[in-house]
Design a protein around this motif. Structure first.
Motif, PDB file in Angstrom:
ATOM      1  N   GLY A 242      82.819  29.609 -45.926  1.00  0.00           N
ATOM      2  CA  GLY A 242      82.474  29.128 -44.757  1.00  0.00           C
ATOM      3  C   GLY A 242      81.276  28.060 -44.995  1.00  0.00           C
ATOM      4  N   ASP A 284      83.950  24.677 -38.196  1.00  0.00           N
ATOM      5  CA  ASP A 284      84.826  25.566 -38.832  1.00  0.00           C
ATOM      6  C   ASP A 284      86.369  25.223 -38.472  1.00  0.00           C
ATOM      7  OD1 ASP A 284      82.825  26.786 -40.166  1.00  0.00           O
ATOM      8  OD2 ASP A 284      82.545  28.427 -38.666  1.00  0.00           O
ATOM      9  N   HIS A 335      83.949  31.779 -40.398  1.00  0.00           N
ATOM     10  CA  HIS A 335      82.794  31.539 -39.801  1.00  0.00           C
ATOM     11  C   HIS A 335      81.815  32.139 -40.714  1.00  0.00           C
ATOM     12  CE1 HIS A 335      84.544  30.187 -36.193  1.00  0.00           C
ATOM     13  NE2 HIS A 335      84.723  31.420 -35.679  1.00  0.00           N
ATOM     14  N   ARG A 341      87.458  32.687 -37.445  1.00  0.00           N
ATOM     15  CA  ARG A 341      87.786  31.898 -37.924  1.00  0.00           C
ATOM     16  C   ARG A 341      87.930  30.807 -37.083  1.00  0.00           C
ATOM     17  NH1 ARG A 341      90.096  33.094 -43.328  1.00  0.00           N
ATOM     18  NH2 ARG A 341      90.798  30.878 -43.323  1.00  0.00           N
TER      19      ARG A 341
END
Length: 392
Positions: A242, A284, A335, A341
């Motif tokens: 991430g 993201d 994340h 996510r």
């Protein structure tokens, strides 16, 4: 043992100003400083604890990470130090260096002023200057696939290493390094003068030994008295999933060694994200485009879309307009320092052929006759829908 809350350690409120943080730390640091509490391990631990809290809360970026994620936000995941916040575990040398950086130093208010020694005649403390090694900054390019999963990378560094001939002290032989005759090994010179306001003590670094407290009469023939030479080594860095361009990871003690036995600096690894041939990144979330033909757009159907790893099926409803954006939840990037996510956003574009066969022309003419002169629907709210879809 769980770490205490940094605000609690310094005795301040969560919204405290930078000046309040500095004032609270200075008070605790003077109270628990090792020079004021020689041999007291409990005081030493409290000094390190207060310094660690200060180092995080005085830095806006680290403080934001801490406020959002707690200790996990500034200490990183197991196996790497201080992602993004640039902060890892504290030892006593780290704490002392941080304290001296902001509240100490040669001249103009040193330890005597802080601890009340002043001109009371107490024994002068030895404050020999230590030459800490320089930090090394390196860039680490990563693919989106590596960012999605996290990765461990090896990096080769060209750096200063300890001279093997003199073992880092800069002297050719054991008798080559002696106590400075000018400062007596303290590393500093004191000059006392009188004024209308009383006795004034001026403290400065010794000009003969440069504040080290020792002089070298017979410098090392290999490093010329530096105590270090050019060399190289390979380090390993663990990158969590991430990360994003601009994040950095410090590797403590892996930088250039200091001159004549000084402690090494750090390696600062800056993350750089490589351009991906299929996806663009927004936070993201991952954005991509897929081209569909007119029959699929008009009648609906199922198409195959790319994922960062593999492919997936996507249902296209009848009447889909070119530019429509679909969201596949949880198919983006994880994340950082958290759970969950991002999503994958897929924009479908209707393909219009630039050349037609005679048969295709006849079919389209027939379709036009069936549909008549119906005007194309104008989607004036397209950009509003786009912003709503991608959350901007």
């Amino acid at each position: 043992m769980a770490k205490r809350d940094y605000y609690e350690i310094l005795g301040i409120e969560k919204g405290a100003s930078e000046d309040a943080i500095k004032k609270a730390y200075r008070k605790l640091a003077i109270q628990y400083h090792p020079d004021k509490n020689p041999g007291d391990k409990e005081a030493e631990e409290k000094f390190k604890e207060a310094t660690e809290a200060y180092e995080v809360l005085k830095d806006p970026q680290k403080r934001t990470q801490y406020d959002q994620y707690g200790h996990a936000g500034v200490s990183g995941q197991p196996g790497f130090e201080g992602f993004s916040s640039g902060f890892g575990g504290f030892d006593l040398s780290d704490a002392l260096r941080a304290f001296m950086r902001d509240f100490g130093g040669f001249g103009g208010g040193g330890f005597e002023d802080l601890f009340g020694a002043g001109t009371t005649g107490k024994r002068a403390r030895t404050r020999q200057r230590v030459h800490q090694g320089e930090d090394i900054q390196v860039k680490l390019p990563l693919t989106l696939e590596e960012i999605e999963s996290g990765v461990e990378k090896k990096i080769k560094l060209n750096r200063f290493v300890k001279c093997a001939n003199c073992n880092g002290n800069g002297a050719e032989d054991s008798g080559g390094k002696k106590t400075c005759p000018q400062c007596g090994g303290t590393g500093e010179l004191r000059r006392v003068s009188r004024s209308l306001f009383g006795q004034i003590v001026n403290v400065s670094a010794c000009n003969l030994c440069g504040g080290e407290g020792t002089v070298i009469g017979n410098p090392c023939s290999v490093c010329n008295g530096e105590g270090r030479v050019r060399g190289s080594n390979t380090i390993s860095v663990k990158v969590p999933a991430g990360v994003v361009t601009g994040n950095y990871i410090p590797i403590r003690g892996s930088g250039n060694v200091g001159r004549r036995g000084g402690p090494p600096g750090d390696v600062i690894v800056f993350i750089e994200e490589k351009e991906h041939p299929v996806f663009q990144r927004r936070g993201d979330d991952l954005l991509t485009e897929v081209v569909i033909n007119y029959p699929i757009a008009a009648m609906g159907g199922e198409i195959e879309v790319p994922l960062l790893r593999g492919k997936a099926k996507l249902k296209i409803p009848a009447g889909t307009q070119s530019g429509k954006i679909f969201r596949m939840r949880g198919k983006g990037l994880p994340h950082l320092n958290g759970y969950g996510r991002g999503d994958e956003l897929i924009q479908v574009l209707v393909w219009v052929p630039d050349k037609l066969s005679d048969e295709e022309k006849e079919l389209l003419k027939r379709l036009a006759e069936i549909q008549g002169d119906k005007p194309a629907k104008s989607d004036k709210g397209f950009f509003d829908k786009l912003r709503q879809t991608i959350g901007v």
